[in-house]
Design a protein around this motif. Structure first.
Motif, PDB file in Angstrom:
ATOM      1  N   ARG A 136       0.831  -1.202   0.000  1.00 13.83           N
ATOM      2  CA  ARG A 136       0.000   0.000   0.000  1.00 13.83           C
ATOM      3  C   ARG A 136       0.868   1.255   0.000  1.00 13.83           C
ATOM      4  NH1 ARG A 136      -3.157  -3.603  -0.808  1.00 13.83           N
ATOM      5  NH2 ARG A 136      -5.178  -3.911   0.173  1.00 13.83           N
ATOM      6  N   ASP A 196     -13.938   1.888  -5.685  1.00 10.63           N
ATOM      7  CA  ASP A 196     -12.798   1.726  -4.766  1.00 10.63           C
ATOM      8  C   ASP A 196     -12.946   2.633  -3.539  1.00 10.63           C
ATOM      9  OD1 ASP A 196     -11.415  -0.118  -6.417  1.00 10.63           O
ATOM     10  OD2 ASP A 196     -10.523   1.505  -7.573  1.00 10.63           O
ATOM     11  N   ILE A 199     -15.183   1.281  -1.034  1.00 13.15           N
ATOM     12  CA  ILE A 199     -14.538   0.235  -0.219  1.00 13.15           C
ATOM     13  C   ILE A 199     -13.765   0.892   0.932  1.00 13.15           C
ATOM     14  CG2 ILE A 199     -12.737  -1.534  -0.256  1.00 13.15           C
ATOM     15  CD1 ILE A 199     -13.604  -2.206  -3.137  1.00 13.15           C
TER      16      ILE A 199
HETATM   17  C1  LIG Z   1     -13.036  -2.897  -7.723  1.00  9.70           C
HETATM   18  C2  LIG Z   1     -12.048  -4.023  -7.792  1.00  9.70           C
HETATM   19  C3  LIG Z   1     -11.898  -4.770  -8.954  1.00  9.70           C
HETATM   20  C4  LIG Z   1     -10.997  -5.824  -8.994  1.00  9.70           C
HETATM   21  N1  LIG Z   1     -10.921  -6.591 -10.119  1.00  9.70           N
HETATM   22  C5  LIG Z   1     -10.088  -7.664 -10.152  1.00  9.70           C
HETATM   23  C6  LIG Z   1     -10.043  -8.523 -11.300  1.00  9.70           C
HETATM   24  O1  LIG Z   1     -10.755  -8.308 -12.293  1.00  9.70           O
HETATM   25  N2  LIG Z   1      -9.209  -9.592 -11.257  1.00  9.70           N
HETATM   26  C7  LIG Z   1      -8.422  -9.853 -10.169  1.00  9.70           C
HETATM   27  O2  LIG Z   1      -7.677 -10.840 -10.172  1.00  9.70           O
HETATM   28  N3  LIG Z   1      -8.430  -9.051  -9.067  1.00  9.70           N
HETATM   29  C8  LIG Z   1      -9.258  -7.975  -9.039  1.00  9.70           C
HETATM   30  N4  LIG Z   1      -9.301  -7.178  -7.910  1.00  9.70           N
HETATM   31  C9  LIG Z   1      -8.457  -7.484  -6.747  1.00  9.70           C
HETATM   32  C10 LIG Z   1      -7.321  -6.463  -6.563  1.00  9.70           C
HETATM   33  O3  LIG Z   1      -6.320  -6.685  -7.529  1.00  9.70           O
HETATM   34  C11 LIG Z   1      -6.768  -6.555  -5.127  1.00  9.70           C
HETATM   35  O4  LIG Z   1      -7.805  -6.254  -4.249  1.00  9.70           O
HETATM   36  C12 LIG Z   1      -5.628  -5.569  -4.905  1.00  9.70           C
HETATM   37  O5  LIG Z   1      -4.518  -5.951  -5.682  1.00  9.70           O
HETATM   38  C13 LIG Z   1      -5.205  -5.490  -3.444  1.00  9.70           C
HETATM   39  O6  LIG Z   1      -4.872  -6.751  -2.937  1.00  9.70           O
HETATM   40  P1  LIG Z   1      -5.587  -7.321  -1.625  1.00  9.70           P
HETATM   41  O7  LIG Z   1      -7.090  -7.386  -1.945  1.00  9.70           O
HETATM   42  O8  LIG Z   1      -5.023  -8.679  -1.391  1.00  9.70           O
HETATM   43  O9  LIG Z   1      -5.357  -6.366  -0.515  1.00  9.70           O
HETATM   44  C14 LIG Z   1     -10.204  -6.123  -7.859  1.00  9.70           C
HETATM   45  C15 LIG Z   1     -10.342  -5.355  -6.707  1.00  9.70           C
HETATM   46  C16 LIG Z   1     -11.257  -4.344  -6.650  1.00  9.70           C
HETATM   47  C17 LIG Z   1     -11.429  -3.598  -5.372  1.00  9.70           C
END
Ligand SMILES: Cc1cc2nc3c(=O)[nH]c(=O)nc-3n(C[C@H](O)[C@H](O)[C@H](O)COP(=O)(O)O)c2cc1C
Length: 237
Positions: A136, A196, A199
């Motif tokens: 982060r 986002d 969230i």
């Molecule tokens: C709005 C949103 C859309 C996302 N879309 C995808 C996606 O299409 N594919 C994927 O593998 N991860 C997706 N993610 C996961 C993010 O990549 C992940 O939340 C971010 O890298 C932070 O990692 P963490 O959730 O482990 O903290 C998405 C997350 C959010 C919040």
């Protein structure tokens, strides 16, 4: 309920077992979602709970369950969706399950009101981590002023891990800003920075409630000017 502590340990996964959650647990999650106070009173966000047969899309992780999240055009629609379903996300982690928000997912039956999906189930490996393992931005890059609740928002997940938020703490309030576009080539295609921020607002709400106060979200007339590339989204009391 340990929503607050999940903020500091949760980690998205792409590796779920195929074992479905017991029906009683799914009902519990659905009942929990009903209890979440919406970000704004008029918000109308709906969802479907489906299995793998209900979804399509490239790169969608295989999971036993998915939330498909919908809403008609309305004020802060995507932000309200992010706010509501991040509560569901934290609830799932607090019960030992794992999730992944999936922007690339599509419902099998197309619907113009579809916003986003979330995969969830039992993780193959524990989906937890220590604070040092969160990738982060540092606090000084995303905020000015001091309010301990901003640490919870800093750790929020976001699409492409773009962290498209900025917070100004002043006189007991937190002014919240959304980055219009995230950097880099993939960022040019990305359209969910408003979700986002919803969230991150969920994390602020959970942190506020943890401190024994009531979470309040409003639109202020006199918000400090937005940093370059950002727009004011709302104020948290
Ligand atoms: C709005 C949103 C859309 C996302 N879309 C995808 C996606 O299409 N594919 C994927 O593998 N991860 C997706 N993610 C996961 C993010 O990549 C992940 O939340 C971010 O890298 C932070 O990692 P963490 O959730 O482990 O903290 C998405 C997350 C959010 C919040």
């Amino acid at each position: 309920m340990e929503l607050y502590s999940s903020i500091f340990t949760r980690k998205s996964t792409r590796n779920f077992t195929s074992t479905p959650l017991p029906d009683s647990k799914l009902k519990e999650i659905e009942a929990f979602i009903e209890t979440v106070k919406p970000l704004i009173p008029a918000a109308k966000i709906t969802y479907k709970l489906v299995g793998p047969e209900g979804v399509k899309g490239m790169g969608v992780p295989k999971a036993p369950h998915y939330f498909l999240i919908y809403g008609e055009e309305q004020q802060l629609r995507n932000t309200c969706a992010g706010f509501l379903f991040q509560h569901a996300e934290l609830f799932l982690y607090s019960q030992g399950y794992a999730t992944r928000w999936v922007g690339m997912i599509k419902p099998k039956e197309s619907d113009a009101d579809f916003i986003i999906g979330m995969a969830f189930g039992e993780p193959k490996e524990p989906a937890i981590r220590s604070l040092a393992d969160f990738d982060r931005k540092p606090m000084k890059e995303i905020s000015e002023g001091k309010d301990s609740r901003i640490e919870a928002a800093r750790l929020a997940p976001s699409g492409l891990n773009g962290q498209p938020w900025y917070f100004i703490a002043k006189n007991g309030a937190i002014f919240v800003y959304r980055q219009k576009k995230i950097n880099g080539l993939p960022g040019m295609m990305y359209k969910l920075t408003d979700l986002d921020v919803g969230i991150a607002l969920c994390h602020l709400a959970v942190a506020t409630e943890e401190s024994g106060k009531e979470f309040e979200f409003l639109l202020s007339k006199g918000a400090p000017a937005a940093p370059d590339g950002f727009v004011y989204l709302g104020t948290v009391k």
